[in-house]
Design an enzyme around this catalytic site. Structure first.
Site, PDB file in Angstrom:
ATOM      1  N   LYS A  22      35.006  27.581 -43.575  1.00 17.90           N
ATOM      2  CA  LYS A  22      35.732  28.052 -43.661  1.00 17.90           C
ATOM      3  C   LYS A  22      35.243  29.527 -42.817  1.00 17.90           C
ATOM      4  O   LYS A  22      35.836  29.816 -42.067  1.00 17.90           O
ATOM      5  CB  LYS A  22      35.464  29.063 -45.201  1.00 17.90           C
ATOM      6  CG  LYS A  22      35.731  31.153 -45.200  1.00 17.90           C
ATOM      7  CD  LYS A  22      35.639  31.072 -46.609  1.00 17.90           C
ATOM      8  CE  LYS A  22      34.294  31.468 -47.790  1.00 17.90           C
ATOM      9  NZ  LYS A  22      34.185  32.910 -46.324  1.00 17.90           N
ATOM     10  N   ASN A  23      33.483  29.967 -42.841  1.00 21.27           N
ATOM     11  CA  ASN A  23      33.580  30.594 -42.190  1.00 21.27           C
ATOM     12  C   ASN A  23      33.249  30.278 -40.672  1.00 21.27           C
ATOM     13  O   ASN A  23      33.374  30.739 -39.384  1.00 21.27           O
ATOM     14  CB  ASN A  23      31.771  30.964 -42.211  1.00 21.27           C
ATOM     15  CG  ASN A  23      31.996  32.138 -43.378  1.00 21.27           C
ATOM     16  OD1 ASN A  23      32.652  32.140 -44.330  1.00 21.27           O
ATOM     17  ND2 ASN A  23      30.677  32.256 -44.298  1.00 21.27           N
ATOM     18  N   ARG A  92      37.021  39.643 -45.505  1.00 20.87           N
ATOM     19  CA  ARG A  92      35.819  40.138 -43.656  1.00 20.87           C
ATOM     20  C   ARG A  92      36.467  39.629 -42.509  1.00 20.87           C
ATOM     21  O   ARG A  92      36.032  40.476 -41.911  1.00 20.87           O
ATOM     22  CB  ARG A  92      34.845  39.374 -44.447  1.00 20.87           C
ATOM     23  CG  ARG A  92      34.034  40.187 -43.588  1.00 20.87           C
ATOM     24  CD  ARG A  92      33.520  41.458 -43.993  1.00 20.87           C
ATOM     25  NE  ARG A  92      31.747  41.595 -43.351  1.00 20.87           N
ATOM     26  CZ  ARG A  92      31.471  43.247 -43.309  1.00 20.87           C
ATOM     27  NH1 ARG A  92      32.629  43.995 -43.640  1.00 20.87           N
ATOM     28  NH2 ARG A  92      30.904  43.059 -42.757  1.00 20.87           N
ATOM     29  N   CYS A 116      34.133  39.583 -50.017  1.00 21.58           N
ATOM     30  CA  CYS A 116      33.895  39.826 -51.545  1.00 21.58           C
ATOM     31  C   CYS A 116      32.813  40.886 -51.988  1.00 21.58           C
ATOM     32  O   CYS A 116      32.464  41.708 -51.298  1.00 21.58           O
ATOM     33  CB  CYS A 116      32.687  38.777 -51.603  1.00 21.58           C
ATOM     34  SG  CYS A 116      33.465  37.032 -52.310  1.00 21.58           S
ATOM     35  N   ARG A 121      29.177  46.381 -46.680  1.00 25.76           N
ATOM     36  CA  ARG A 121      29.245  45.816 -45.622  1.00 25.76           C
ATOM     37  C   ARG A 121      29.162  46.670 -44.843  1.00 25.76           C
ATOM     38  O   ARG A 121      30.705  46.431 -44.153  1.00 25.76           O
ATOM     39  CB  ARG A 121      29.735  44.396 -45.984  1.00 25.76           C
ATOM     40  CG  ARG A 121      29.245  43.930 -47.173  1.00 25.76           C
ATOM     41  CD  ARG A 121      30.291  42.481 -47.821  1.00 25.76           C
ATOM     42  NE  ARG A 121      29.881  40.871 -46.918  1.00 25.76           N
ATOM     43  CZ  ARG A 121      31.129  40.468 -46.731  1.00 25.76           C
ATOM     44  NH1 ARG A 121      31.637  40.225 -47.885  1.00 25.76           N
ATOM     45  NH2 ARG A 121      30.729  39.281 -46.271  1.00 25.76           N
ATOM     46  N   GLN A 125      27.864  47.717 -36.304  1.00 22.84           N
ATOM     47  CA  GLN A 125      27.132  47.061 -35.435  1.00 22.84           C
ATOM     48  C   GLN A 125      27.553  46.324 -34.131  1.00 22.84           C
ATOM     49  O   GLN A 125      28.243  46.647 -33.519  1.00 22.84           O
ATOM     50  CB  GLN A 125      26.366  45.614 -36.003  1.00 22.84           C
ATOM     51  CG  GLN A 125      24.895  46.038 -36.626  1.00 22.84           C
ATOM     52  CD  GLN A 125      23.562  47.283 -35.577  1.00 22.84           C
ATOM     53  OE1 GLN A 125      23.470  46.648 -34.209  1.00 22.84           O
ATOM     54  NE2 GLN A 125      23.516  48.256 -36.116  1.00 22.84           N
ATOM     55  N   ASP A 304      24.496  32.820 -48.933  1.00 24.22           N
ATOM     56  CA  ASP A 304      25.805  31.781 -49.374  1.00 24.22           C
ATOM     57  C   ASP A 304      25.480  31.210 -50.444  1.00 24.22           C
ATOM     58  O   ASP A 304      26.444  30.512 -50.884  1.00 24.22           O
ATOM     59  CB  ASP A 304      26.802  31.231 -48.112  1.00 24.22           C
ATOM     60  CG  ASP A 304      27.262  32.612 -47.622  1.00 24.22           C
ATOM     61  OD1 ASP A 304      27.002  33.672 -48.062  1.00 24.22           O
ATOM     62  OD2 ASP A 304      28.514  32.540 -47.233  1.00 24.22           O
ATOM     63  N   ARG A 396      39.638  31.045 -52.794  1.00 26.05           N
ATOM     64  CA  ARG A 396      39.628  31.767 -50.904  1.00 26.05           C
ATOM     65  C   ARG A 396      38.891  30.821 -50.173  1.00 26.05           C
ATOM     66  O   ARG A 396      38.849  30.814 -49.304  1.00 26.05           O
ATOM     67  CB  ARG A 396      38.420  32.977 -50.839  1.00 26.05           C
ATOM     68  CG  ARG A 396      39.869  33.884 -51.835  1.00 26.05           C
ATOM     69  CD  ARG A 396      38.917  35.164 -51.526  1.00 26.05           C
ATOM     70  NE  ARG A 396      38.119  35.265 -49.946  1.00 26.05           N
ATOM     71  CZ  ARG A 396      36.906  35.845 -50.173  1.00 26.05           C
ATOM     72  NH1 ARG A 396      36.517  36.565 -51.020  1.00 26.05           N
ATOM     73  NH2 ARG A 396      36.782  35.964 -48.760  1.00 26.05           N
TER      74      ARG A 396
END
Ligand code: EPU
Length: 417
Positions: A22-23, A92, A116, A121, A125, A304, A396
């Site tokens: 996913k990420n 996100r 989430c 968050r 940066q 995670d 998700r």
């Protein structure tokens, strides 16, 4: 609304094949906008976060063709318009559109990203990197208008090795004039994967996977084909399931090195785990030892997997201590584990898990993606039936979770309520 029901304490045996990460996929898809040609990505997980990115691409006017695991994106005719908050807040990763559009059009208008609910968050940066590369950022009522006359390479020192800021800085620097150096960069496999993808399109990125990345800007990026790397967090979740209720449960299509921080800790606990070239075989074992764990950026223990691991810690003999160093509020699973019979206390950024506990089926909530994964794991171990509400959070991020678990013997059903 959907919920999952699991009748626990059934042995899991057979094979679970891990999907694309996913990420990684959620960064590759927005990054495809940088290409002037067609980009094709394979091994894309079929999860709702990808649907949300598809919605943004389509809204911008890209042509998106999807099959089960492939996405083909032609962004040659997109219109650089403001992305509505209703879509960007779904996930996100919508903030990768900030950098992709800024890099390509030198202007972007969009809202603070979603994600989430695990504490604040910030994206300071990322915004710092944009400014250092020559952009002006105006924030008004949660909306960001980011413009640049010219993007020019610079030295970027990140205050913390942020995954999102590293990827956003890389995307913009790829189209900035001259050289950019990112110091204290994140080292996650997802960073390496996006750098490889951009390099295949013609970018010049060196050092991804270390804390110092060097990027030489280019004028144009071309068509390319890539494949999403296996999901190390999905893999870790099912490996933990195997340690709870597995009998030679084989988790395949993985890169074992990516989950070494988990498998090392599981070996320390005494888990029955065999690691192959691209698979892990795991079986349940009693009398597990308690451990101390601290979440860290890669190659440290991933935040995670912190909540999924907690389900296993409830079965260890004695006191385990787990410290969350990345997020300020990632313990929403604790209340529900305790409801199921665990004995866990929270003190600041640490939890103290006293095991072993006889978990019992209850009605619990998936408060966020990984908390939900933790509840699924606890339910697989518990006696009786567990109902997990708000399961959309889990859908998700975990492709076909119900089918994957049913296929290896879990009694699990997904219900619309
Ligand atoms: N941080 C700041 N300022 C910044 C950036 C980060 O203070 O500008 C701090 C915050 O405390 C933030 C933490 O650092 O919460 C981690 O931020 P990072 O940028 O590293 O994470 P992210 O890009 O927001 C990605 C994953 C997360 C995963 C983290 C850490 C995506 C879409 N999300 O988030 O995944 O936890 O990296 O590995 O890639 C999940 O999959 O469940 C998930 C939350």
């Amino acid at each position: 609304m959907k919920q999952i029901k699991i009748e626990g304490n059934n042995i899991l045996t057979g094979e679970i094949k891990i999907s694309g990460a996913k990420n990684s996929a959620v960064a590759l898809i927005p990054a495809s906008l940088l290409s002037d040609g067609i980009v094709k990505i394979d091994n894309v997980p079929n999860i709702s976060d990808i649907d949300a990115l598809d919605e943004i691409l389509t809204y911008l006017g890209a042509t998106v063709k999807r099959t089960d695991s492939t996405i083909e994106i032609d962004s040659s005719k997109i219109e650089n318009k403001e992305i509505p908050e209703s879509i960007s807040k779904k996930l996100r990763a919508s903030y990768y559109f900030m950098s992709a559009l800024l890099a390509k059009y030198k202007k972007v208008e969009m809202y603070f990203p979603g994600g989430c609910n695990i504490g604040s968050r910030p994206i300071d940066q990322t915004l710092k990197a944009f400014r250092l590369l020559g952009a002006t950022v105006i924030e008004e009522n949660n909306k960001y208008t980011i413009t640049a006359e010219e993007l020019i390479g610079n030295n970027i020192y990140l205050d913390m090795p942020s995954v999102g800021a590293t990827i956003n800085a890389m995307l913009v620097a790829t189209r900035a004039k001259g050289k950019t150096y990112i110091y204290n960069a994140a080292k996650e496999p997802e960073i390496v994967s996006i750098a490889t993808f951009l390099n295949q399109m013609g970018a010049k990125i060196l050092g991804a996977g270390t804390n110092h990345i060097e990027i030489t800007g280019v004028d144009k990026l071309n068509s390319c084909f890539t494949e999403v790397i296996p999901d190390r967090i999905e893999a870790g979740t099912y490996i933990i399931a195997g340690a709870l209720v597995g009998d030679n449960l084989k988790i395949t299509n993985i890169i074992p090195e990516h989950i070494e921080s988990l498998t090392t800790k599981m070996k320390e606990m005494g888990c029955n785990i065999k690691i192959g070239e691209d698979y892990v075989i795991v079986s349940k074992k009693d009398n597990l030892k308690p451990i101390k764990v601290q979440t860290l950026g890669y190659p440290g223990f991933p935040t995670d997997l912190q909540q999924p691991l907690t389900a296993l810690l409830t079965q260890a003999n004695g006191l385990s201590i787990l410290e969350e160093t990345i997020y300020e509020n990632r313990f929403n699973n604790v209340k529900y584990l305790n409801k199921m019979g665990a004995f866990i206390t929270i003190e600041g950024k640490k939890i103290f898990v006293n095991g072993p506990s006889n978990l019992k089926g209850k009605v619990v909530e998936a408060t966020d993606l990984r908390a939900g994964a933790c509840m699924v794991l606890a339910a697989l171990k518990a006696s009786g039936t567990t109902t997990i509400t708000q399961i959309e959070h889990v859908l998700r991020g975990y492709e076909n979770i119900v089918e994957k678990l049913s296929n290896v013997g879990a009694k699990i059903t997904l219900e619309d309520i």
